[in-house]
Scaffold this motif. Structure first.
Motif, short mmCIF file in Angstrom:
data_model
loop_
_atom_site.label_atom_id
_atom_site.label_comp_id
_atom_site.label_asym_id
_atom_site.label_seq_id
_atom_site.Cartn_x
_atom_site.Cartn_y
_atom_site.Cartn_z
N GLY A 91 4.25 6.02 5.59
CA GLY A 91 3.73 4.93 4.76
C GLY A 91 4.35 4.82 3.38
N ASN A 92 5.35 5.65 3.07
CA ASN A 92 5.88 5.66 1.70
C ASN A 92 6.51 4.34 1.26
OD1 ASN A 92 4.95 8.22 1.32
ND2 ASN A 92 6.94 9.20 1.33
N SER A 93 7.23 3.67 2.13
CA SER A 93 7.86 2.41 1.70
C SER A 93 6.81 1.33 1.45
CB SER A 93 8.92 1.94 2.70
OG SER A 93 8.34 1.66 3.95
N ALA A 94 5.77 1.29 2.27
CA ALA A 94 4.68 0.33 2.03
C ALA A 94 3.92 0.71 0.77
CB ALA A 94 3.74 0.28 3.23
N ALA A 95 3.76 2.01 0.52
CA ALA A 95 3.08 2.46 -0.70
C ALA A 95 3.88 2.04 -1.93
CB ALA A 95 2.90 3.97 -0.69
N LEU A 96 5.19 2.23 -1.88
CA LEU A 96 6.03 1.85 -3.02
C LEU A 96 5.95 0.35 -3.28
CD1 LEU A 96 8.02 2.73 -5.19
CD2 LEU A 96 9.86 2.49 -3.51
N ALA A 97 5.98 -0.45 -2.22
CA ALA A 97 5.86 -1.91 -2.39
C ALA A 97 4.52 -2.27 -3.01
CB ALA A 97 6.05 -2.59 -1.04
N ALA A 98 3.46 -1.60 -2.59
CA ALA A 98 2.13 -1.88 -3.15
C ALA A 98 2.07 -1.50 -4.62
CB ALA A 98 1.06 -1.13 -2.35
N TYR A 99 2.60 -0.33 -4.97
CA TYR A 99 2.61 0.09 -6.38
C TYR A 99 3.43 -0.86 -7.24
CZ TYR A 99 0.65 4.64 -4.94
OH TYR A 99 -0.13 5.64 -4.45
N LYS A 100 4.55 -1.32 -6.70
CA LYS A 100 5.38 -2.26 -7.47
C LYS A 100 4.63 -3.58 -7.70
CE LYS A 100 9.98 -0.47 -6.48
NZ LYS A 100 11.29 -0.76 -5.88
N ARG A 101 3.89 -4.01 -6.70
CA ARG A 101 3.09 -5.23 -6.86
C ARG A 101 2.01 -5.00 -7.93
NH1 ARG A 101 1.33 -9.76 -3.54
NH2 ARG A 101 0.20 -11.04 -5.05
N ALA A 102 1.36 -3.86 -7.90
CA ALA A 102 0.35 -3.53 -8.91
C ALA A 102 0.97 -3.53 -10.30
CB ALA A 102 -0.28 -2.17 -8.61
N HIS A 103 2.17 -2.96 -10.41
CA HIS A 103 2.84 -2.91 -11.71
C HIS A 103 3.21 -4.31 -12.20
CE1 HIS A 103 5.15 -1.41 -15.02
NE2 HIS A 103 6.24 -2.01 -14.58
N LYS A 104 3.63 -5.17 -11.30
CA LYS A 104 3.96 -6.55 -11.66
C LYS A 104 2.71 -7.28 -12.17
CE LYS A 104 5.99 -10.78 -9.86
NZ LYS A 104 6.55 -11.45 -8.69
N LEU A 105 1.57 -7.03 -11.54
CA LEU A 105 0.33 -7.68 -11.94
C LEU A 105 -0.24 -7.13 -13.24
CD1 LEU A 105 -1.35 -7.92 -8.43
CD2 LEU A 105 -0.59 -9.85 -9.85
N ASP A 106 -0.03 -5.82 -13.48
CA ASP A 106 -0.56 -5.19 -14.69
C ASP A 106 0.43 -4.11 -15.17
OD1 ASP A 106 -1.99 -4.10 -16.77
OD2 ASP A 106 -3.80 -3.71 -15.60
N PRO A 107 1.45 -4.53 -15.93
CA PRO A 107 2.50 -3.58 -16.35
C PRO A 107 2.03 -2.52 -17.35
CG PRO A 107 2.90 -5.78 -17.26
CD PRO A 107 1.73 -5.90 -16.35
#
Length: 161
Positions: A91-107
């Motif tokens: 699940g690491n690639s999906a986790a990284l994509a999710a974290y990047k989305r979170a960072h984009k929403l709240d840097p």
């Protein structure tokens, strides 16, 4: 832009302060009851957090898998998705994509950068270092983040020998 209502925050705080499985099950029940009785989608967050804490990441992802713009535009939802994906096999690639989305929403969330660093640590310690450092720039008093910086430096020093 809509904001998440405040009612679920008390459950999130309680969940973040316990590791006792029986208490986690109790809080999971409260979150589900609140979601079902109120119809508020925001109670999916503490429900998913409880499931992740109980090491049931697949169920946590199912709870968060709704077509709801309020959740899709909420950084905490994406952090929880990242945590759940990371606990899943491969699940690491999906986790990284999710974290990047979170960072984009709240840097300005240092925890997101820290989680990205943890995800990268084993295979890309030099990249992990960058994310740990950026996390510390936002919130300097993170003992575990400082520890991870030291571990990356130790790992790099050993590889130079």
């Amino acid at each position: 832009m809509a904001t998440l209502d405040q009612d679920h925050h008390a459950l999130m705080r309680c969940l973040s302060q316990t590791v006792d499985p029986s208490r986690l099950v109790q809080l999971l029940g409260q979150a589900r009851d609140c979601r079902l009785s109120s119809g508020l989608v925001t109670f999916r967050l503490p429900e998913a957090m409880a499931l992740w804490s109980l090491q049931r990441p697949g169920e946590a992802l199912t709870v968060l898998d709704v077509d709801e713009p309020l959740l899709e535009n909420d950084a905490q939802t994406w952090v929880l998705r990242g945590l759940a994906h990371r606990a899943m096999p491969n699940g690491n690639s999906a986790a990284l994509a999710a974290y990047k989305r979170a960072h984009k929403l709240d840097p300005d969330r240092s925890d997101v950068l820290y989680n990205i660093g943890n995800l990268l640590y084993e295979k890309h310690p030099e990249q992990a270092f960058i994310f740990y450092w950026r996390s510390l720039e936002l919130k300097p008093l993170q003992a575990l983040c400082w520890l991870n910086i030291a571990l990356v430096q130790l790992l790099e020093a050993r590889s130079e020998d």
